[in-house]
Design a protein around this motif. Structure first.
Motif, PDB file in Angstrom:
ATOM      1  N   LYS A 139       1.112  -1.188   0.159  1.00  0.00           N
ATOM      2  CA  LYS A 139       0.207   0.236   0.285  1.00  0.00           C
ATOM      3  C   LYS A 139       0.605   1.036   0.388  1.00  0.00           C
ATOM      4  O   LYS A 139       0.005   2.674  -0.534  1.00  0.00           O
ATOM      5  CB  LYS A 139      -0.826   0.368   1.600  1.00  0.00           C
ATOM      6  CG  LYS A 139      -1.706   1.170   1.508  1.00  0.00           C
ATOM      7  CD  LYS A 139      -3.142   1.149   0.842  1.00  0.00           C
ATOM      8  CE  LYS A 139      -4.302  -0.180   0.324  1.00  0.00           C
ATOM      9  NZ  LYS A 139      -4.684   0.144   2.130  1.00  0.00           N
ATOM     10  N   THR A 194      -8.006   7.636  -9.058  1.00  0.00           N
ATOM     11  CA  THR A 194     -10.283   7.759  -8.466  1.00  0.00           C
ATOM     12  C   THR A 194     -10.932   7.555 -10.098  1.00  0.00           C
ATOM     13  O   THR A 194     -10.051   6.955 -11.365  1.00  0.00           O
ATOM     14  CB  THR A 194     -10.031   9.063  -8.580  1.00  0.00           C
ATOM     15  OG1 THR A 194      -9.711   9.939  -9.787  1.00  0.00           O
ATOM     16  CG2 THR A 194      -9.229  10.297  -7.062  1.00  0.00           C
ATOM     17  N   ARG A 215     -13.799   1.318 -11.046  1.00  0.00           N
ATOM     18  CA  ARG A 215     -12.838   0.327 -10.068  1.00  0.00           C
ATOM     19  C   ARG A 215     -12.774  -0.949 -11.044  1.00  0.00           C
ATOM     20  O   ARG A 215     -12.317  -1.475 -11.041  1.00  0.00           O
ATOM     21  CB  ARG A 215     -13.133  -0.192  -9.136  1.00  0.00           C
ATOM     22  CG  ARG A 215     -12.683  -1.181  -8.034  1.00  0.00           C
ATOM     23  CD  ARG A 215     -13.421  -1.720  -7.159  1.00  0.00           C
ATOM     24  NE  ARG A 215     -12.624  -2.691  -6.170  1.00  0.00           N
ATOM     25  CZ  ARG A 215     -11.961  -2.926  -4.911  1.00  0.00           C
ATOM     26  NH1 ARG A 215     -12.256  -1.894  -4.238  1.00  0.00           N
ATOM     27  NH2 ARG A 215     -11.145  -3.451  -4.627  1.00  0.00           N
ATOM     28  N   ASP A 273      -7.108  -2.414  -4.378  1.00  0.00           N
ATOM     29  CA  ASP A 273      -7.661  -1.950  -2.325  1.00  0.00           C
ATOM     30  C   ASP A 273      -8.478  -0.321  -2.770  1.00  0.00           C
ATOM     31  O   ASP A 273      -7.393   0.337  -2.914  1.00  0.00           O
ATOM     32  CB  ASP A 273      -6.109  -1.703  -1.602  1.00  0.00           C
ATOM     33  CG  ASP A 273      -7.043  -1.732  -0.280  1.00  0.00           C
ATOM     34  OD1 ASP A 273      -8.134  -1.821  -0.049  1.00  0.00           O
ATOM     35  OD2 ASP A 273      -5.827  -2.196   0.567  1.00  0.00           O
ATOM     36  N   ALA A 274      -8.705  -0.416  -1.740  1.00  0.00           N
ATOM     37  CA  ALA A 274      -9.482   0.943  -1.968  1.00  0.00           C
ATOM     38  C   ALA A 274      -9.746   1.173  -0.016  1.00  0.00           C
ATOM     39  O   ALA A 274     -10.754   2.333   0.215  1.00  0.00           O
ATOM     40  CB  ALA A 274     -10.891   0.929  -1.748  1.00  0.00           C
ATOM     41  N   SER A 275      -8.848   0.835   0.586  1.00  0.00           N
ATOM     42  CA  SER A 275      -8.937   0.744   2.415  1.00  0.00           C
ATOM     43  C   SER A 275      -7.631   2.119   2.569  1.00  0.00           C
ATOM     44  O   SER A 275      -7.272   1.766   1.875  1.00  0.00           O
ATOM     45  CB  SER A 275      -8.712  -0.981   2.840  1.00  0.00           C
ATOM     46  OG  SER A 275      -7.453  -1.062   2.844  1.00  0.00           O
ATOM     47  N   SER A 310     -11.011   7.088  -3.684  1.00  0.00           N
ATOM     48  CA  SER A 310      -9.828   6.785  -4.282  1.00  0.00           C
ATOM     49  C   SER A 310      -9.659   4.823  -4.528  1.00  0.00           C
ATOM     50  O   SER A 310      -9.938   4.404  -3.253  1.00  0.00           O
ATOM     51  CB  SER A 310      -8.678   7.491  -3.655  1.00  0.00           C
ATOM     52  OG  SER A 310      -8.837   8.437  -4.018  1.00  0.00           O
ATOM     53  N   ILE A 311      -8.231   4.770  -5.079  1.00  0.00           N
ATOM     54  CA  ILE A 311      -8.150   3.204  -5.017  1.00  0.00           C
ATOM     55  C   ILE A 311      -6.702   2.859  -5.245  1.00  0.00           C
ATOM     56  O   ILE A 311      -6.277   4.140  -5.542  1.00  0.00           O
ATOM     57  CB  ILE A 311      -9.164   2.455  -6.143  1.00  0.00           C
ATOM     58  CG1 ILE A 311      -8.851   2.557  -7.582  1.00  0.00           C
ATOM     59  CG2 ILE A 311     -10.726   2.107  -6.235  1.00  0.00           C
ATOM     60  CD1 ILE A 311      -8.711   1.772  -8.861  1.00  0.00           C
TER      61      ILE A 311
END
Length: 333
Positions: free
Chosen positions: A49, A60, A63, A98-100, A106-107
């Motif tokens: 990450k 952005t 997805r 990942d989107a966390s 954002s991804i």
């Protein structure tokens, strides 16, 4: 006795494009009572990450489009879940997108080349600290046959990523045949225990396995060495997807089924599917399928996808009066 220590420092600021990850780690290690300096032989573990954030892999927008772009091929679909093989060769849910721990809307995509990212971080850490360390870039993945997820190594530098015990003998005199611990994945899992998912600790330092760390001029094989080649995995497709691919019969889908199966394996499969209504015999390199009575429509419809899934071609045999209904031959590249 091996004393393994894992330290995941607090105090790492938000990572943005261009962040010097090596400096961020060394600064964080200096926080707290007494600090925690790097030592030669340590293994530095960093989440993909923050590597992706530093390399401007945050996006952005759509997805679904990002998933399509990051996908080399679909492995399996089950409801909203899509498992794919990425362009890295990794098999992951949603291509590791990942989107966390990122701004809403954002991804984060995986690094373009995690092994290269690990090599660059290793070189920078040596430049700043003078230490020779190994580096592992991690991401979270599920496992076949097991619930839950764990961290695995998707990038590595300066590290032996697997050990081989083949040919060695255990305490009882048994020779080990295929035992090969994926130590880079084990290091990743150990580090995740200290980092946690919500603790804001993207780095960890694992100490106690200096034997895995290679000299500075040896980058090691990289985590790519842990990726099975296309067609070498027994689970190249999910159960449902495999059926669909075999019935579709697109030659572009052959690779994940692997090399042509031995004729004995295909012959057994044909006889199982025919429920005793057919027999097989090998003549030269051709497997002949015969029936004791006119072939049923069901059997005829099944032979071609069955051959496809085993890496063989199937041709209908039309000799008048013959009990041979099909000829199967291994596909050639």
């Amino acid at each position: 006795m091996t004393d393994l220590q894992v330290h995941a420092p607090d105090g790492v600021p938000e990572v943005v494009p261009g962040t010097d990850l090596a400096q961020a780690l060394l600064t964080a290690l200096g926080h707290g009572a007494g600090g925690h300096d790097l030592a030669d032989g340590d293994v530095v573990v960093v989440t993909s990450k923050v590597v992706s954030k530093s390399e401007d892999r945050v996006r952005t927008g759509d997805r679904a489009q990002a998933l399509a772009d990051e996908t080399a091929r679909v492995v399996a679909r089950r409801g909203p879940t899509t498992i794919v093989r990425t362009h890295h060769g990794l098999t992951m849910a949603a291509a590791g997108i990942d989107a966390s721990n990122v701004a809403l809307g954002s991804i984060v995509l995986l690094p373009l080349d995690p092994d290269a990212s690990a090599r660059a971080l290793r070189a920078r850490l040596h430049e700043l600290s003078g230490r020779v360390v190994g580096v592992v870039v991690t991401d979270t993945a599920g496992r076949a046959w097991r619930e839950g997820q764990t961290d695995i190594a998707i990038g590595a530098a300066g590290l032996s990523v697997a050990e081989s015990f083949a040919g060695r003998v255990d305490a009882h005199g048994n020779e080990l045949a295929v035992t090969a611990p994926a130590v880079a994945d084990e290091v990743a899992g150990a580090a995740e225990l200290a980092q946690g998912k919500l603790g804001g600790r993207p780095f960890a330092v694992v100490r106690g396995r200096a034997d895995l760390v290679t000299p500075l001029d040896d980058p090691g094989p990289g985590a790519v060495a842990l990726v099975r080649a296309e067609g070498a995995d027994l689970f190249g497709y999910g159960a449902r997807e495999a059926v669909v691919r075999a019935l579709t019969g697109d030659p572009a889908d052959l690779a994940p089924f692997g090399a042509p199966a031995p004729p004995e394996e295909l012959a057994e499969a044909v006889e199982r599917v025919a429920h005793g209504a057919a027999s097989t015999r090998l003549v030269g390199g051709t497997l002949l399928v015969s029936v004791a009575h006119p072939a049923s429509t069901r059997l005829g419809a099944l032979l071609e996808p069955l051959a496809f899934a085993h890496g063989w071609c199937c041709e209908a045999a039309t000799e008048p009066g013959s009990t041979v209904v099909a000829r199967m031959r291994p596909r050639t590249p």
